[in-house]
Design an enzyme around this catalytic site. Structure first.
Site, short mmCIF file in Angstrom:
data_model
loop_
_atom_site.label_atom_id
_atom_site.label_comp_id
_atom_site.label_asym_id
_atom_site.label_seq_id
_atom_site.Cartn_x
_atom_site.Cartn_y
_atom_site.Cartn_z
N GLU A 289 -24.43 -40.87 -10.76
CA GLU A 289 -25.29 -39.70 -11.01
C GLU A 289 -25.17 -38.72 -9.86
O GLU A 289 -25.34 -39.09 -8.69
CB GLU A 289 -26.74 -40.16 -11.17
CG GLU A 289 -27.70 -39.03 -11.49
CD GLU A 289 -29.12 -39.54 -11.66
OE1 GLU A 289 -29.58 -39.65 -12.80
OE2 GLU A 289 -29.76 -39.83 -10.62
N TYR B 257 -26.92 -30.89 -13.21
CA TYR B 257 -26.99 -32.35 -13.27
C TYR B 257 -25.74 -32.85 -13.96
O TYR B 257 -25.31 -32.32 -14.99
CB TYR B 257 -28.23 -32.80 -14.06
CG TYR B 257 -28.29 -34.29 -14.29
CD1 TYR B 257 -28.98 -35.12 -13.42
CD2 TYR B 257 -27.64 -34.88 -15.38
CE1 TYR B 257 -29.03 -36.50 -13.63
CE2 TYR B 257 -27.68 -36.26 -15.59
CZ TYR B 257 -28.38 -37.05 -14.70
OH TYR B 257 -28.41 -38.41 -14.91
#
Length: 385
Positions: free
Chosen positions: A196, A108
């Site tokens: 993101e 991530y």
């Protein structure tokens, strides 16, 4: 402002970040022409909606190239219900098809403006492909935050610190440098508020790839980014919120039964809190601003009443720049035009509040006056029972 995954990936690609090869289609017939640009026999079919959790809702499928046409036909028009869409879900009106990746590891990575420190924050985690909020609550030690001072570009040393948890080899670090530099550039030069990548992957051949991408942009800066504004998808936005933006009203639809009209965001939050304190839920957040005209107030009133869930309305105005008599006249005009049929409680204080109260009293409308905010909340909650 949010954009779709395929749009975010195109921006990433234009800025030198590694992304999979893919195409976007708006109907299944487009596949016949565009499929030639995809070389892999394994493809990933992705519904494009402004919500997370698409995979669990059936909006992401791994398919063979020979099956892509039929699978795309099935997905078009499907209503996806995720934890972010609400129970009504979102209809799939566009699809993104990309070449499948042979995944070895998932990570991530995101960057955003950290208002508390006035820096740019990069968030890294080895727990890619998962809900980052869940990771933060259950295993916070697996999330690393690196804060960068604002400057023209990011240094190699800063990038290595950001990707340190991923344990990249030298070649992968080179790819990561291009990616992080691209994220930093987009955040600054495009007025993004959040970027993101989840997941960021390492393929079995050792290649770094952005497998999914999400971007949000600062609504207050969008006027100077016409290239971003043209990516706006009105189908993904609430129709009342679109109407509100046309009249420069800050409106967010909620799920409660008491409509709110307030001037000032802080006062609006306090008004919603006290409604909840008295056992009901607000139907909206609506800030008419400090210097709203009679016409703007009337439009705000119409927006509230357009919500079929609204059983009553609470208007809470503290007149500073905003004059209470202007608001009162806007309320009266809108209520008469729409034929008001739900209870209305009004609390006025500040500039010209006596004149405003007089306008309301002479309107022949069934309006309940309140002496203070607590009194107003009590009265509207009792009125809708």
């Amino acid at each position: 402002m949010n954009i779709h995954e395929h749009q975010a990936k195109q921006i990433l690609k234009d800025n030198g970040a590694p992304v999979s090869n893919g195409i976007v289609i708006f109907n299944s017939e487009e596949i016949k022409e565009k499929i030639k640009y995809l070389k892999s026999d394994k493809l990933v079919l992705k519904a494009q909606i402004h919500a997370g959790g698409r995979g669990k809702a059936g909006g992401v499928k791994l398919v063979n190239k020979s099956e892509i046409y039929e699978e795309a036909k099935k997905m078009f028009g499907k209503i996806l219900i995720t934890h972010q869409t609400g129970p009504e879900g979102k209809e799939v009106k566009r699809l993104y098809i990309e070449e499948a990746s042979d995944i070895n590891k998932e990570f991530y990575l995101s960057c955003l403006i950290d208002r508390e420190s006035s820096k740019i924050a990069f968030i890294s985690s080895t727990e890619g492909g998962m809900d980052i909020e869940k990771v933060a609550s259950e295993t916070p030690n697996k999330i690393i935050t690196t804060k960068i001072d604002y400057k023209e570009t990011i240094t190699r040393e800063e990038v290595e610190k950001i990707v340190l948890p991923f344990k990249f080899n030298d070649e992968q670090k080179d790819e990561a440098f291009k990616l992080v530099r691209a994220l930093y550039k987009i955040l600054i030069q495009k007025d993004a508020s959040l970027i993101e990548i989840n997941p960021l992957v390492i393929t079995k051949s050792g290649k770094v790839l952005c497998l999914d991408a999400k971007m949000n942009f600062d609504d207050n800066a969008i006027f100077r980014r016409p290239e971003i504004l043209q990516l706006r998808d009105l189908d993904e936005e609430d129709s009342t919120e679109i109407q509100a933006s046309k009249h420069d009203l800050a409106y967010i639809k909620l799920n409660g039964s008491i409509g709110c009209m307030v001037n000032g965001a802080g006062l609006a939050m306090a008004t919603m809190d006290i409604i909840k304190l008295h056992g009901e839920e607000p139907a909206n957040f609506l800030d008419v601003g400090g210097g709203a005209s009679k016409e703007k107030v009337a439009e705000a009133f119409k927006l509230i009443l357009s919500d079929k869930n609204v059983k009553g309305i609470l208007i809470n105005i503290f007149g500073g720049i905003m004059r209470c008599d202007v608001l009162a006249q806007g309320v009266v005009d809108a209520a008469k035009e729409i034929n008001l049929s739900v209870p209305l409680v009004v609390r006025l204080a500040g500039t010209n509040f006596k004149e405003g109260k007089e306008i309301l009293d002479k309107s022949n409308l069934k309006i309940l006056s309140a002496s203070d905010l607590n009194d107003a909340a009590k009265k509207i909650v009792e009125a809708i029972k």
